[in-house]
Design a protein around this motif. Structure first.
Motif, mmCIF file in Angstrom:
data_model
loop_
_atom_site.group_PDB
_atom_site.id
_atom_site.type_symbol
_atom_site.label_atom_id
_atom_site.label_comp_id
_atom_site.label_asym_id
_atom_site.label_seq_id
_atom_site.Cartn_x
_atom_site.Cartn_y
_atom_site.Cartn_z
ATOM 1 N N LYS A 91 1.119 8.633 4.468
ATOM 2 C CA LYS A 91 2.047 9.737 4.264
ATOM 3 C C LYS A 91 3.423 9.308 4.761
ATOM 4 O O LYS A 91 3.951 9.801 5.749
ATOM 5 N N ASP B 152 2.804 7.094 10.577
ATOM 6 C CA ASP B 152 1.460 7.291 10.064
ATOM 7 C C ASP B 152 0.629 6.337 10.899
ATOM 8 O O ASP B 152 0.693 5.124 10.723
ATOM 9 N N TYR C 236 -11.221 10.651 8.545
ATOM 10 C CA TYR C 236 -12.255 10.277 7.576
ATOM 11 C C TYR C 236 -13.497 9.861 8.350
ATOM 12 O O TYR C 236 -13.384 9.132 9.329
ATOM 13 N N ARG D 31 -4.075 9.312 11.190
ATOM 14 C CA ARG D 31 -5.043 8.910 10.171
ATOM 15 C C ARG D 31 -6.135 8.122 10.877
ATOM 16 O O ARG D 31 -5.868 7.104 11.501
ATOM 17 N N ASN E 66 -4.747 -7.077 4.205
ATOM 18 C CA ASN E 66 -3.834 -6.121 3.570
ATOM 19 C C ASN E 66 -2.496 -6.805 3.335
ATOM 20 O O ASN E 66 -2.247 -7.907 3.817
ATOM 21 N N PRO F 274 0.835 -1.214 0.000
ATOM 22 C CA PRO F 274 0.000 0.000 0.000
ATOM 23 C C PRO F 274 0.865 1.257 0.000
ATOM 24 O O PRO F 274 1.949 1.274 0.571
ATOM 25 N N ASP F 275 0.374 2.296 -0.677
ATOM 26 C CA ASP F 275 1.180 3.520 -0.732
ATOM 27 C C ASP F 275 0.369 4.760 -0.343
ATOM 28 O O ASP F 275 0.757 5.879 -0.605
ATOM 29 N N TRP F 276 -0.781 4.533 0.299
ATOM 30 C CA TRP F 276 -1.640 5.666 0.637
ATOM 31 C C TRP F 276 -1.194 6.430 1.881
ATOM 32 O O TRP F 276 -1.628 7.541 2.118
#
Ligand SMILES: Nc1ncnc2c1ncn2[C@@H]1O[C@H](COP(=O)(O)OP(=O)(O)OP(=O)(O)O)[C@@H](O)[C@H]1O
Ligand SMILES: [Mg+2]
Lengths: 489, 246
Positions: free
Chosen positions: A78, A350, A415, A381, A186, A74-76
């Motif tokens: 920060k 993160d 979110y 997050r 994941n 995953p690269d979402w």
């Protein structure tokens, strides 16, 4: 005459201090069995064989491995993650040369290992054990021993290494393994499901209040190895357990991977309190070395009125990617997340949480405190999701960032998704800086700069520290002070 | 106790103190008055070692020591206290805890035993009463949400607990109602002793009705331009500073 004092990151004294500050950075010189670097089906078969596992578990691993091979990292987040060569890592290292020599009890454990844990402040011997805290000590890929096992058994509590649980309680492991974090969840969870080595297993029977704190101490020692811890805690109806994990690793110039999965299950009226003091080697002041800490932690509040509470104090690791979450399935269940994440030098974090409200009248609380120092980057997050049927769900999120110095960053990514009109979601966020005026004020009253920063940071983290078991709150505070050293020149 | 000799100092990039001399003997109370921007706060900040004031030349001797060679926290422990014109807020840090940390830091510097929280509570109880401080202010974070007057009172309360040898009060009377003014003056008068000195920076001679100064100085354009007795304050009140230039 005294010159202007200034918050700076680059002076020699600070650098020298940053070098000494990680006192857990030693290496234990011990013979170990380490499988060669590389990852394919044979690696997995070898791990499974080493652990003498049943066929169903090997199948579980191979299935996960097949899934992992189809996934991408995953690269979402920060985060700036250098490419990881998964073929260059060794996936299993044990301080016992072979299984036949494995210690049957703590008396047989290699003195060098006992010494290591003494040095880390977690003595395992009968005489010096921490009162009221049972410890499972994991060294690289294996558990070297678990204290107070017999005492806990009297209360019906199972506390053992994961590997032992596979043999002694296969029905429980089989039932719950992957039930909260499926192997397809994941990329890193899939990798863990394929190659996991050791971790802890906890089972609290119905109506039992676990008579002592349970804790696991994870230690990475061997070079070029990854640690893939797996922990599973099941709390039956009306039970209670408080569990704490700590972790450290030697100082090395190479990065090392720690990819863990932790699953919690709470039945009706059960409560699980899970605390983490994360002190993996953070790398040096230039950002060289350190642990990549990529962790999936999730709790399932399966029963009515159940409660899962995550508290974490994160000061270590070069990179942290971690979101301890709660699935609030049972009506009236509640989830909590209390976090202090401190990053210094070139560390990146993160981290945050997910609160998934599925049941009615479910409640969640999120208190996150991010502290950024040096050139570090610190991101919160968080996700709060309310499902259609989750009437009257409530969430309160408070997310505070504190900046020390001029070259660091703090970021907040909240979110929310709500499919139910009755949901009540509150979010508060603040960002503040320790100002020179505040420091000067403290100095004028006789408080040194270092103590002033620690005082202010302490005040900032108070709400989270009070959630930790007492003796660990003291430790966490001390750890924070050490990690803050060199924050100011 | 304090000897300031021919001090030149910059605040930021500006030359502010320009050849200032002042001698304060043990037990004395010196009032400093003067127009806005004259350098009164700069003098206080210089003595306290605040980093935004840079001495250029001259010397300051305090109790036989070269004051300018000491770090600000060392000066505090040696007995220099500055009640700030604008006290700073420190969120999250409990006022009582802050003060005990300060006291113990100073005691440690002086080689004295720390006081624990019970001892400390006993120590401050009577001072709280004397300062007529609301209890809840002590439990709140340092100065956060305090009114202007409450902040000033908190400064004097801190002074009472830390018991400095030299206390500099920078416009501690500004923004106080008449009752608070009396309380603050009381706080100072209770501390007055033969071996403790005060520098009181003020714009109003009214404060000096309650705190009898031994000397009154006028600081203008970076130096002491006139010194006198209490009477000087009265003259200034009537005539302003203009006549001093004539
Ligand atoms: N950090 C700083 N940087 C630049 N200029 C400064 C700084 N601190 C003070 N000054 C300037 O120095 C001068 C003297 O300021 P100071 O605060 O000492 O005056 P004062 O006599 O206390 O005035 P007041 O009666 O208004 O409080 C002012 O012109 C002020 O703007
Ligand atoms: Mg002023």
């Amino acid at each position: 005459m005294k010159q202007k004092l200034e918050i700076k990151e680059d002076n020699a004294v600070v650098k020298a201090r940053a070098k000494q500050k990680y006192k857990e950075g030693f290496v234990t010189d011990i013979e170990s069995f380490t499988i060669p670097p590389g990852l394919d089906e044979n690696t997995i078969r070898l791990i499974s064989e080493k652990k003498d596992e049943p066929q169903w578990l090997l199948d579980y691993r191979l299935d996960a491995f097949a899934k992992w091979q189809k996934m991408t990292q995953p690269d979402w987040a920060k985060l700036n993650i250098p490419e990881i060569d998964f073929q260059a890592i060794s996936y299993y290292s044990s301080p016992n040369a072979n299984k036949e020599n494995a210690p049957k009890s703590l008396d047989e454990v290699d003195p060098k290992l006992l010494e290591t844990y003494d040095k880390l402040g977690v003595p395992l011997h009968e005489r010096e054990r921490l009162a009221g805290v049972a410890v499972d000590a994991v060294f690289d890929s294996v558990s070297v021993g678990t204290t107070f096992k017999a005492e806990l058994e009297k209360a019906g509590v199972i506390f053992s290494s994961f590997s032992e649980a596979v043999h002694d309680h296969p029905e429980l492991v089989k039932k719950y393994l992957g039930s909260v974090v499926p192997s397809s969840d994941n990329y890193f969870a899939a990798l863990n499901a394929a190659v996991f080595s050791d971790g802890s297993f906890v089972y609290i029977p119905e109506g039992v209040r676990c008579p002592m704190e349970l804790s696991t101490y994870f230690r990475i020692n061997a070079i070029n190895t990854g640690q893939f811890e797996r922990t599973l805690i099941v709390a039956e109806a009306g039970s209670y357990v408080s569990y704490l994990e700590g972790c450290t690793a030697p100082m090395r110039d190479e990065n090392q991977l720690h990819a863990a999965v932790v699953e919690l299950v709470a039945m009706d009226d059960a409560k699980i309190k899970y605390s983490t003091v994360q002190n993996w080697y953070p790398g040096d002041e230039d950002g060289k070395g350190g642990i990549y800490n990529f962790v999936t932690k999730r709790g399932n509040c399966l029963g009515k009125n159940s409660k899962i509470s995550w508290t974490q104090v994160e000061t270590g690791s070069a990179i942290t990617w971690k979101y301890p979450s709660c699935v609030l399935r049972g009506d009236h269940s509640s989830g909590e997340f209390y976090s202090v994440a401190l990053t210094n030098n070139h560390q990146q974090a993160d981290t945050g949480t997910k609160m998934i409200h599925l049941g009615k009248n479910t409640k969640s609380t999120v208190i996150s405190k991010g502290i950024s120092v040096g050139k570090s980057q610190n991101a919160y997050r968080g996700m709060v999701r309310v499902a259609k049927k989750a009437d009257h769900a409530r969430n309160f999120t408070q997310c505070d960032s504190l900046l020390i110095g001029k070259s660091c960053g703090a970021h907040t990514f909240p979110y929310t998704e709500s499919a139910n009109m009755t949901a009540k979601l509150e979010h508060e966020a603040t960002t503040s800086k320790i100002s020179e005026d505040q420091l000067n004020y403290c100095l004028q009253r006789g408080i040194t700069e270092e103590d002033a920063i620690s005082l202010i940071v302490d005040g900032f983290c108070k709400e989270v520290f009070k959630e930790l078991p007492m003796e660990f709150a003291v430790e966490a505070k001390a750890l924070l002070d050490i990690s803050l050293e060199g924050a100011i020149g | 106790m304090l000897t300031i000799k021919d001090i030149y100092a910059k605040a930021g990039d500006k030359d502010i103190l320009k050849g200032l001399n002042l001698e304060v003997k043990p037990g004395e109370v010196h009032a400093i008055m003067g127009p806005n921007g004259a350098g009164k706060s700069t003098l206080g900040n210089l003595l306290a070692g605040m980093p935004y004031v840079e001495p250029q030349s001259g010397s300051v001797e305090f109790l036989g020591k070269d004051l300018l060679a000491l770090d600000p926290e060392e000066r505090a422990a040696e007995g220099v206290f500055l009640a700030f014109q604008y006290p700073v807020e420190i969120p999250g840090v409990n006022n009582m805890y802050f003060l005990r940390t300060a006291l113990n830091a100073q005691r440690k510097y002086r080689g004295e035993e720390p006081v624990d929280s019970a001892q400390f509570l006993r120590m401050v109880k009577q001072k709280i009463k004397a300062m007529n401080m609301r209890d809840d202010l002590l439990k709140r974070p340092v100065n956060v949400g305090f009114s202007g007057g409450e902040k000033k009172r908190n400064e004097v309360f801190q002074m009472g607990v830390l018991e400095p040898r030299l206390a500099i009060l920078d416009e501690t009377d500004s923004g106080l109602d008449i009752d608070a003014l009396k309380i603050v003056a009381d706080g100072v008068n209770q501390l007055r002793s033969a071996d403790r000195s005060f520098i009181i920076i003020t714009h109003y001679q009214r404060l000096l009705d309650y705190i009898e100064p031994d000397f009154v100085h006028v600081l203008a354009d970076g130096k002491i331009v006139k010194s006198g007795s209490k009477k000087l304050a009265l003259e200034l009140e009537e005539q302003g500073y203009g006549w001093l230039n004539q």
